[in-house]
Design a protein around this motif. Sequence first.
Motif, PDB file in Angstrom:
ATOM      1  N   LYS A 245       6.436  -4.430  11.770  1.00  0.00           N
ATOM      2  CA  LYS A 245       5.472  -4.625  12.865  1.00  0.00           C
ATOM      3  C   LYS A 245       4.035  -4.319  12.455  1.00  0.00           C
ATOM      4  CE  LYS A 245       8.745  -5.635  15.791  1.00  0.00           C
ATOM      5  NZ  LYS A 245       9.132  -7.024  15.898  1.00  0.00           N
ATOM      6  N   SER A 246       3.816  -3.268  11.664  1.00  0.00           N
ATOM      7  CA  SER A 246       2.439  -2.921  11.299  1.00  0.00           C
ATOM      8  C   SER A 246       1.811  -4.011  10.430  1.00  0.00           C
ATOM      9  CB  SER A 246       2.378  -1.557  10.607  1.00  0.00           C
ATOM     10  OG  SER A 246       3.140  -1.560   9.422  1.00  0.00           O
ATOM     11  N   ALA A 247       2.569  -4.562   9.496  1.00  0.00           N
ATOM     12  CA  ALA A 247       2.036  -5.648   8.665  1.00  0.00           C
ATOM     13  C   ALA A 247       1.780  -6.885   9.515  1.00  0.00           C
ATOM     14  CB  ALA A 247       3.003  -5.973   7.524  1.00  0.00           C
ATOM     15  N   LYS A 248       2.699  -7.227  10.393  1.00  0.00           N
ATOM     16  CA  LYS A 248       2.515  -8.395  11.253  1.00  0.00           C
ATOM     17  C   LYS A 248       1.278  -8.229  12.132  1.00  0.00           C
ATOM     18  CE  LYS A 248       6.079  -9.896  13.488  1.00  0.00           C
ATOM     19  NZ  LYS A 248       7.384 -10.077  14.139  1.00  0.00           N
ATOM     20  N   ASN A 249       1.069  -7.022  12.656  1.00  0.00           N
ATOM     21  CA  ASN A 249      -0.117  -6.767  13.476  1.00  0.00           C
ATOM     22  C   ASN A 249      -1.394  -6.940  12.659  1.00  0.00           C
ATOM     23  OD1 ASN A 249       1.393  -6.259  15.771  1.00  0.00           O
ATOM     24  ND2 ASN A 249       1.393  -4.043  15.463  1.00  0.00           N
ATOM     25  N   LEU A 250      -1.393  -6.462  11.422  1.00  0.00           N
ATOM     26  CA  LEU A 250      -2.554  -6.624  10.549  1.00  0.00           C
ATOM     27  C   LEU A 250      -2.832  -8.107  10.316  1.00  0.00           C
ATOM     28  CD1 LEU A 250      -4.765  -5.758   8.563  1.00  0.00           C
ATOM     29  CD2 LEU A 250      -2.967  -5.560   6.814  1.00  0.00           C
TER      30      LEU A 250
ATOM     31  N   VAL B 197       0.869  -1.177   0.000  1.00  0.00           N
ATOM     32  CA  VAL B 197       0.000   0.000   0.000  1.00  0.00           C
ATOM     33  C   VAL B 197       0.910   1.232   0.000  1.00  0.00           C
ATOM     34  CG1 VAL B 197      -1.741   1.324   1.273  1.00  0.00           C
ATOM     35  CG2 VAL B 197      -1.874  -1.183   1.211  1.00  0.00           C
ATOM     36  N   SER B 198       0.610   2.198  -0.859  1.00  0.00           N
ATOM     37  CA  SER B 198       1.404   3.432  -0.906  1.00  0.00           C
ATOM     38  C   SER B 198       1.472   4.061   0.481  1.00  0.00           C
ATOM     39  CB  SER B 198       0.779   4.440  -1.870  1.00  0.00           C
ATOM     40  OG  SER B 198       0.932   4.011  -3.197  1.00  0.00           O
ATOM     41  N   PRO B 199       2.642   4.570   0.867  1.00  0.00           N
ATOM     42  CA  PRO B 199       2.802   5.114   2.220  1.00  0.00           C
ATOM     43  C   PRO B 199       1.751   6.152   2.612  1.00  0.00           C
ATOM     44  CG  PRO B 199       4.934   4.908   1.176  1.00  0.00           C
ATOM     45  CD  PRO B 199       3.909   4.576   0.123  1.00  0.00           C
ATOM     46  N   SER B 200       1.345   7.005   1.685  1.00  0.00           N
ATOM     47  CA  SER B 200       0.370   8.049   2.021  1.00  0.00           C
ATOM     48  C   SER B 200      -1.031   7.489   2.242  1.00  0.00           C
ATOM     49  CB  SER B 200       0.332   9.113   0.921  1.00  0.00           C
ATOM     50  OG  SER B 200      -0.164   8.557  -0.282  1.00  0.00           O
ATOM     51  N   LYS B 201      -1.258   6.223   1.874  1.00  0.00           N
ATOM     52  CA  LYS B 201      -2.577   5.613   2.004  1.00  0.00           C
ATOM     53  C   LYS B 201      -2.616   4.518   3.071  1.00  0.00           C
ATOM     54  CE  LYS B 201      -4.173   8.234  -1.154  1.00  0.00           C
ATOM     55  NZ  LYS B 201      -5.108   9.314  -0.800  1.00  0.00           N
ATOM     56  N   ARG B 202      -1.548   4.417   3.843  1.00  0.00           N
ATOM     57  CA  ARG B 202      -1.507   3.415   4.919  1.00  0.00           C
ATOM     58  C   ARG B 202      -2.267   3.925   6.131  1.00  0.00           C
ATOM     59  NH1 ARG B 202       4.880   1.911   4.159  1.00  0.00           N
ATOM     60  NH2 ARG B 202       4.583   1.018   2.079  1.00  0.00           N
ATOM     61  N   GLY B 203      -2.762   2.991   6.921  1.00  0.00           N
ATOM     62  CA  GLY B 203      -3.495   3.351   8.135  1.00  0.00           C
ATOM     63  C   GLY B 203      -4.923   3.775   7.872  1.00  0.00           C
ATOM     64  N   LEU B 204      -5.385   3.602   6.639  1.00  0.00           N
ATOM     65  CA  LEU B 204      -6.740   4.014   6.255  1.00  0.00           C
ATOM     66  C   LEU B 204      -7.647   2.821   5.943  1.00  0.00           C
ATOM     67  CD1 LEU B 204      -5.686   6.943   3.865  1.00  0.00           C
ATOM     68  CD2 LEU B 204      -6.386   7.104   6.267  1.00  0.00           C
ATOM     69  N   GLY B 205      -7.136   1.619   6.160  1.00  0.00           N
ATOM     70  CA  GLY B 205      -7.938   0.421   5.918  1.00  0.00           C
ATOM     71  C   GLY B 205      -7.713  -0.241   4.574  1.00  0.00           C
ATOM     72  N   ASN B 206      -6.846   0.317   3.734  1.00  0.00           N
ATOM     73  CA  ASN B 206      -6.605  -0.280   2.414  1.00  0.00           C
ATOM     74  C   ASN B 206      -5.986  -1.668   2.521  1.00  0.00           C
ATOM     75  OD1 ASN B 206      -7.414   1.817   0.399  1.00  0.00           O
ATOM     76  ND2 ASN B 206      -5.933   3.030   1.542  1.00  0.00           N
ATOM     77  N   GLY B 207      -4.978  -1.809   3.356  1.00  0.00           N
ATOM     78  CA  GLY B 207      -4.320  -3.105   3.527  1.00  0.00           C
ATOM     79  C   GLY B 207      -5.272  -4.154   4.061  1.00  0.00           C
ATOM     80  N   LYS B 208      -6.059  -3.781   5.042  1.00  0.00           N
ATOM     81  CA  LYS B 208      -7.017  -4.720   5.630  1.00  0.00           C
ATOM     82  C   LYS B 208      -8.067  -5.128   4.599  1.00  0.00           C
ATOM     83  CE  LYS B 208      -9.807  -5.502   9.724  1.00  0.00           C
ATOM     84  NZ  LYS B 208     -10.180  -4.976  11.036  1.00  0.00           N
ATOM     85  N   ALA B 209      -8.529  -4.177   3.811  1.00  0.00           N
ATOM     86  CA  ALA B 209      -9.525  -4.487   2.781  1.00  0.00           C
ATOM     87  C   ALA B 209      -8.941  -5.421   1.721  1.00  0.00           C
ATOM     88  CB  ALA B 209     -10.042  -3.201   2.144  1.00  0.00           C
ATOM     89  N   LEU B 210      -7.694  -5.194   1.327  1.00  0.00           N
ATOM     90  CA  LEU B 210      -7.047  -6.080   0.363  1.00  0.00           C
ATOM     91  C   LEU B 210      -6.900  -7.489   0.937  1.00  0.00           C
ATOM     92  CD1 LEU B 210      -4.302  -3.663  -0.982  1.00  0.00           C
ATOM     93  CD2 LEU B 210      -6.075  -4.758  -2.376  1.00  0.00           C
ATOM     94  N   MET B 211      -6.457  -7.574   2.182  1.00  0.00           N
ATOM     95  CA  MET B 211      -6.298  -8.880   2.827  1.00  0.00           C
ATOM     96  C   MET B 211      -7.645  -9.592   2.922  1.00  0.00           C
ATOM     97  SD  MET B 211      -3.160  -9.691   3.585  1.00  0.00           S
ATOM     98  CE  MET B 211      -3.473 -10.990   4.780  1.00  0.00           C
ATOM     99  N   ASN B 212      -8.677  -8.870   3.327  1.00  0.00           N
ATOM    100  CA  ASN B 212     -10.002  -9.485   3.446  1.00  0.00           C
ATOM    101  C   ASN B 212     -10.503 -10.018   2.110  1.00  0.00           C
ATOM    102  OD1 ASN B 212     -10.508  -9.377   6.231  1.00  0.00           O
ATOM    103  ND2 ASN B 212     -11.149  -7.240   6.100  1.00  0.00           N
ATOM    104  N   GLU B 213     -10.222  -9.304   1.037  1.00  0.00           N
ATOM    105  CA  GLU B 213     -10.651  -9.770  -0.290  1.00  0.00           C
ATOM    106  C   GLU B 213      -9.883 -11.033  -0.684  1.00  0.00           C
ATOM    107  OE1 GLU B 213     -12.943  -9.866  -3.753  1.00  0.00           O
ATOM    108  OE2 GLU B 213     -13.220  -8.844  -1.843  1.00  0.00           O
ATOM    109  N   ALA B 214      -8.592 -11.064  -0.405  1.00  0.00           N
ATOM    110  CA  ALA B 214      -7.800 -12.257  -0.715  1.00  0.00           C
ATOM    111  C   ALA B 214      -8.292 -13.451   0.105  1.00  0.00           C
ATOM    112  CB  ALA B 214      -6.319 -11.991  -0.442  1.00  0.00           C
ATOM    113  N   ILE B 215      -8.558 -13.249   1.379  1.00  0.00           N
ATOM    114  CA  ILE B 215      -9.052 -14.328   2.246  1.00  0.00           C
ATOM    115  C   ILE B 215     -10.429 -14.802   1.785  1.00  0.00           C
ATOM    116  CG2 ILE B 215      -9.836 -14.860   4.596  1.00  0.00           C
ATOM    117  CD1 ILE B 215      -7.578 -12.887   5.554  1.00  0.00           C
ATOM    118  N   ARG B 216     -11.309 -13.851   1.458  1.00  0.00           N
ATOM    119  CA  ARG B 216     -12.651 -14.203   0.982  1.00  0.00           C
ATOM    120  C   ARG B 216     -12.553 -15.046  -0.293  1.00  0.00           C
ATOM    121  NH1 ARG B 216     -15.752 -13.240  -2.832  1.00  0.00           N
ATOM    122  NH2 ARG B 216     -14.488 -11.609  -3.761  1.00  0.00           N
ATOM    123  N   THR B 217     -11.685 -14.664  -1.195  1.00  0.00           N
ATOM    124  CA  THR B 217     -11.508 -15.408  -2.444  1.00  0.00           C
ATOM    125  C   THR B 217     -10.997 -16.816  -2.163  1.00  0.00           C
ATOM    126  OG1 THR B 217     -11.107 -13.370  -3.675  1.00  0.00           O
ATOM    127  CG2 THR B 217     -10.305 -15.422  -4.670  1.00  0.00           C
ATOM    128  N   ALA B 218     -10.016 -16.933  -1.285  1.00  0.00           N
ATOM    129  CA  ALA B 218      -9.473 -18.261  -0.941  1.00  0.00           C
ATOM    130  C   ALA B 218     -10.563 -19.152  -0.357  1.00  0.00           C
ATOM    131  CB  ALA B 218      -8.312 -18.116   0.040  1.00  0.00           C
TER     132      ALA B 218
END
Length: 165
Positions: A128-133, A89-110
């Motif tokens: 650490k932030s990715a590991k926490n997510l 996720v681009s640094p300016s767009k981190r912490g806004l839920g983009n990473g979590k939404a991408l992960m959720n879509e990948a998990i849902r697809t799996a």
Amino acid sequence: MVIKRLVEQDAENYLALRLEALQNSPESFGSTYEEEKDHSVDKYKTRFQSQDSFTFGAFEDDILVGIITLVKEPRIKLRHRMSIVAMYVSPSKRGLGNGKALMNEAIRTAKELEGVEQVYLTVVTTNKSAKNLYTSLGFETYGIEKRALKLDNRYFDEDLMVLFL
């Protein structure tokens, strides 16, 4: 924010974001900017048509700001597994839920794919932030690969993580 599976028309924007990722977070990826800077957009157009991988993008105002790829295992004994790779996720767009939404879509697809029982990923131990997510989504660390990556004579360990569906 809109999450969607990338198609051929997204290949140029994907390549630009991928190269940004390799420049901004070189310790987080197995390949380097130098190795990928001359890759053709056609490579990604072909990849986006594959039935063996799913690449998703996070879009804000029609601008690609995050990416993730979910890859099927081709071998018979490993078909119950998938892997998440190339998460960024681009640094300016981190912490806004983009990473979590991408992960959720990948998990849902799996979860929707027949026979898939678990999803794997690796993450540099210092991220650490990715590991926490990943942990918040149910991923568990099952091992650490010491000196998994080497960049400029510096080693990076990776946590090996799994989510049982």
